[in-house]
Design a protein around this motif. Structure first.
Motif, short mmCIF file in Angstrom:
data_model
loop_
_atom_site.label_atom_id
_atom_site.label_comp_id
_atom_site.label_asym_id
_atom_site.label_seq_id
_atom_site.Cartn_x
_atom_site.Cartn_y
_atom_site.Cartn_z
N ASN A 56 -1.85 -6.28 -22.69
CA ASN A 56 -1.53 -4.95 -22.19
C ASN A 56 -2.76 -4.09 -21.90
O ASN A 56 -2.70 -2.89 -22.00
N TRP A 57 -3.87 -4.73 -21.55
CA TRP A 57 -5.05 -3.99 -21.12
C TRP A 57 -5.09 -3.95 -19.60
O TRP A 57 -4.65 -4.88 -18.92
N ASN A 58 -5.66 -2.88 -19.06
CA ASN A 58 -5.82 -2.72 -17.62
C ASN A 58 -7.09 -1.93 -17.37
O ASN A 58 -7.52 -1.16 -18.22
N ASP A 59 -7.69 -2.12 -16.20
CA ASP A 59 -8.85 -1.31 -15.83
C ASP A 59 -8.40 -0.25 -14.82
O ASP A 59 -7.54 -0.50 -13.99
N LEU A 60 -8.97 0.93 -14.96
CA LEU A 60 -8.67 2.06 -14.08
C LEU A 60 -9.94 2.85 -13.83
O LEU A 60 -10.93 2.70 -14.55
N SER A 61 -9.87 3.76 -12.89
CA SER A 61 -10.96 4.70 -12.68
C SER A 61 -11.12 5.52 -13.94
O SER A 61 -10.14 6.02 -14.51
N CYS A 62 -12.35 5.70 -14.36
CA CYS A 62 -12.63 6.46 -15.59
C CYS A 62 -12.22 7.92 -15.46
O CYS A 62 -12.13 8.63 -16.47
N LYS A 63 -11.96 8.37 -14.24
CA LYS A 63 -11.56 9.77 -14.02
C LYS A 63 -10.06 9.98 -14.13
O LYS A 63 -9.59 11.11 -14.11
N THR A 64 -9.30 8.90 -14.27
CA THR A 64 -7.85 9.00 -14.40
C THR A 64 -7.50 9.79 -15.65
O THR A 64 -8.14 9.64 -16.70
N ASN A 65 -6.50 10.64 -15.55
CA ASN A 65 -6.05 11.42 -16.71
C ASN A 65 -5.00 10.64 -17.49
O ASN A 65 -3.97 10.26 -16.94
N MET A 66 -5.32 10.39 -18.75
CA MET A 66 -4.36 9.79 -19.67
C MET A 66 -4.79 10.10 -21.09
O MET A 66 -5.88 10.64 -21.31
N ARG A 67 -3.95 9.77 -22.03
CA ARG A 67 -4.26 9.99 -23.44
C ARG A 67 -5.32 8.99 -23.89
O ARG A 67 -5.69 8.08 -23.14
#
Length: 184
Positions: free
Chosen positions: A166-177
Motif C-alpha cells: 500500500n505504498w505509492n509515490d506522489l508529488s511532494c506538494k500533494t496535500n495529505m495527512r
C-alpha cells in the motif's frame, strides 16, 4: 591395546558426561536470564507511555495528523513534536501502520527519492534497497508514469486501512495527512 582403548573410552565418556552437565547448567542459566529479561522488559514497557493522541507499537509512538499538507510540512510538524516522519523497519510495523485506522486514508511516510530519481531513501539515510521488504502497490513507484509534463513524484505515502502492498509515490506538494514516529 584393549586396556588402552578401554581407558580412552572411559576418559571420553567422562568428558561427555562433564560436557552434558555444563550444557545443562548453561541452559538453565540462559533460561533464567531470558525470564529476567522478559520481566525487565515488561516493567520498562509499563513505565513507558505515549503522549495523548499518540499510539504505541513496540517502543516507538506514532501520531496520525488531523491536518493535511505537503510532505515537507508534515516533516516539519513531526519535528515540532519531537519526532519525524515514520521509517518502516519491519513487516510487523508495516502491518501495524496498515491497520492504524479503519478509514481508508493516505498519509506521508519518511521515504523519498528527491535526491536521486529512483533511489529511494528513508529520512534516516537508510536506502530502501537494503531492506528485505518493500510494500509498493502494483506498478509503483512510477514517477507519474515517466511523463515529465505531469511533474515528479518524489515522496512516498501509505494508504491506511488497506492491506498488503500500500505504498505509492506522489508529488511532494500533494496535500495529505502524515504519520510521525518517535521513541519514548
Amino acid at each position: 591395546m584393549t586396556a588402552d582403548l578401554s581407558a580412552i573410552k572411559a576418559n571420553l565418556t567422562e568428558c561427555l558426561r562433564t560436557s552434558d552437565i555444563k550444557v545443562s547448567t548453561l541452559t538453565g542459566e540462559r533460561n533464567m536470564l531470558n525470564n529476567s529479561l522478559i520481566k525487565v522488559t515488561e516493567e520498562l514497557n509499563g513505565l513507558k507511555s505515549c503522549p495523548a493522541g499518540w499510539r504505541m507499537f513496540s517502543c516507538p509512538c506514532y501520531f496520525l495528523s488531523n491536518e493535511s499538507g505537503s510532505w515537507e510540512k508534515g516533516r516539519e510538524d513531526c519535528k515540532t513534536r519531537g519526532a519525524d516522519l515514520v521509517v518502516i523497519n519491519s513487516s510487523e510495523e508495516q502491518m501495524f501502520l496498515s491497520n492504524f485506522t479503519k478509514e481508508e486514508i493516505m498519509a506521508w511516510i519518511g521515504l523519498t527519492d528527491s535526491v536521486k530519481e529512483g533511489t529511494w531513501m528513508w529520512i534516516n539515510g537508510a536506502p530502501l534497497s537494503l531492506q528485505p521488504f518493500q510494500y509498493w502497490r502494483s506498478g509503483q513507484p512510477d514517477n507519474n508514469g515517466g511523463h515529465p509534463s505531469l511533474g515528479q513524484e518524489d515522496c512516498a505515502h501509505i494508504i491506511y486501512g488497506g492491506e498488503g502492498n500500500n505504498w505509492n509515490d506522489l508529488s511532494c506538494k500533494t496535500n495529505m495527512r502524515w504519520i510521525c514516529e518517535k521513541m519514548v
